[in-house]
Design an enzyme around this catalytic site. Structure first.
Site, PDB file in Angstrom:
ATOM      1  N   GLY A   1      35.586  91.088  17.774  1.00  0.00           N
ATOM      2  CA  GLY A   1      34.728  90.725  18.902  1.00  0.00           C
ATOM      3  C   GLY A   1      35.426  90.326  20.182  1.00  0.00           C
ATOM      4  O   GLY A   1      34.776  89.818  21.101  1.00  0.00           O
TER       5      GLY A   1
ATOM      6  N   CYS B   1      39.034  96.711   5.127  1.00  0.00           N
ATOM      7  CA  CYS B   1      38.158  97.848   5.382  1.00  0.00           C
ATOM      8  C   CYS B   1      36.992  97.850   4.389  1.00  0.00           C
ATOM      9  O   CYS B   1      37.207  97.759   3.176  1.00  0.00           O
ATOM     10  CB  CYS B   1      38.937  99.158   5.275  1.00  0.00           C
ATOM     11  SG  CYS B   1      37.932 100.628   5.579  1.00  0.00           S
TER      12      CYS B   1
ATOM     13  N   LYS C   1      46.194  92.277   6.676  1.00  0.00           N
ATOM     14  CA  LYS C   1      44.988  92.122   7.503  1.00  0.00           C
ATOM     15  C   LYS C   1      43.793  91.986   6.571  1.00  0.00           C
ATOM     16  O   LYS C   1      43.565  92.853   5.723  1.00  0.00           O
ATOM     17  CB  LYS C   1      44.797  93.316   8.437  1.00  0.00           C
ATOM     18  CG  LYS C   1      43.625  93.176   9.407  1.00  0.00           C
ATOM     19  CD  LYS C   1      43.604  94.338  10.411  1.00  0.00           C
ATOM     20  CE  LYS C   1      42.553  94.107  11.497  1.00  0.00           C
ATOM     21  NZ  LYS C   1      41.185  94.297  10.997  1.00  0.00           N
TER      22      LYS C   1
END
Length: 329
Positions: free
Chosen positions: A207, A94, A133
């Site tokens: 994406g 993040c 992540k």
């Protein structure tokens, strides 16, 4: 149900709350769902039921934690496991200002050793899988060095799954919103990591708009995480179970999804939940179909009313002809 990460829905702040996840679960029963990121401080000191509570129908479900203190992450992971989560994920991607000031999120790409300590503490505290992540790098980092360094650091502490958002995060010069679009996607970095570390489960994120694109990625990696497309056009997930998990049930129509959602809506309304908190997640369901604009407008104009009930959704559904729906994505 056995958890398989072939397809997952990304953790998205302000989007993947419990209402959205319940709604998405009506579209796909097998894709792994993630919570919004929750910080260790909020989990340890805040309203845990509000932050972590979820409906049993949401399984398989993973919680994403934000933090950088191994002890706090271990405690938060333990709490999450007690709530019944199937996986605990550490956010190392993040790019918001808040996470930078708190020394967690994407800035941790610069500290793989600290991330490894966090993973070790979390794994010691829980029996469910601990995953990470991350981005491919931040600012001036060389992804060819930064990404393998992170992967090896967490692998050495027993983390077997790495989710790679395949773009850099520019913490200096780009806003969090720009960081979701401006840095170029470099899927080859994730592909190369899988070749270099065949024993590690590599999930690619960033994406991905269609299931055809997901299929292309799966020729190189173990799983695909879909983000904004799963929120803005949720019916993109409708064929996930059949295509990727061998499901045999018919693909639900959009109207069928909402008919199954309505009992949940009515139950939550009876508990005091405002309709808008739930209806905001369904606005993109009919995207691209005749009547979609009227559907969105009716909900947007009527759901915010204090007395709004499930009839708002029923009336909006009637604005979209059933005969224009496709049987599958």
């Amino acid at each position: 149900m056995t958890m398989k990460r072939t397809i997952s829905v990304a953790p998205m702040m302000d989007w993947t709350d419990r209402h959205d996840r319940f709604f998405l679960r009506l579209i796909t029963s097998r894709a792994l769902l993630y919570t919004e990121m929750v910080t260790t401080g909020a989990v340890i000191h805040g309203d845990r039921e509000h932050l972590l509570g979820f409906d049993a129908a949401e399984h398989p479900i993973a919680v994403q934690l934000g933090g950088s203190e191994p002890a706090a992450l271990a405690e938060a992971a333990r709490i999450a496991e007690d709530f019944g989560y199937d996986e605990v994920n550490l956010n190392v991607g993040c790019p918001s200002d808040r996470v930078q000031s708190g020394r967690f999120g994407a800035c941790l790409m610069r500290e793989p050793e600290l991330v490894a300590e966090c993973v070790a503490a979390m794994r010691k505290a829980v029996s469910v899988p601990v995953t990470v992540k991350c981005r491919i790098g931040v600012d001036e980092q060389d992804p060819e060095i930064a990404l393998p360094a992170m992967a090896n650091a967490v692998w050495n502490e027993g983390c077997k799954t790495l989710i790679v958002h395949a773009r850099k995060a520019w913490l200096e010069g780009l806003s969090p919103k720009e960081n979701r679009d401006v840095p170029p996607l470099e899927y080859d970095r994730a592909y190369a990591l899988k070749v270099a570390m065949p024993g590690m489960e590599i999930i690619v994120n960033g994406g991905v708009l269609t299931l055809d694109q997901a299929t292309e990625h799966l020729a190189h990696v173990d799983g695909v995480m879909i983000g904004r497309a799963a929120y803005q056009t949720p019916y993109v997930l409708a064929d996930v179970d059949r295509r990727f998990y061998g499901g045999t049930h018919p693909v639900p129509s959009r109207h069928e999804v909402l008919e199954r959602f309505l009992p949940y809506v009515e139950r939550e309304l009876a508990r005091g939940t405002h309709l808008h908190a739930m209806s905001r997640h369904i606005l993109g369901l009919f995207q691209g179909l005749p009547g979609a604009r009227a559907f969105r407008r009716h909900i947007s104009e009527n759901a915010p009313r204090k007395d709004a009930g499930a009839e708002v959704i029923r009336d909006a559904m009637a604005l979209v002809p059933r005969d224009v729906e496709l049987a599958a994505v």
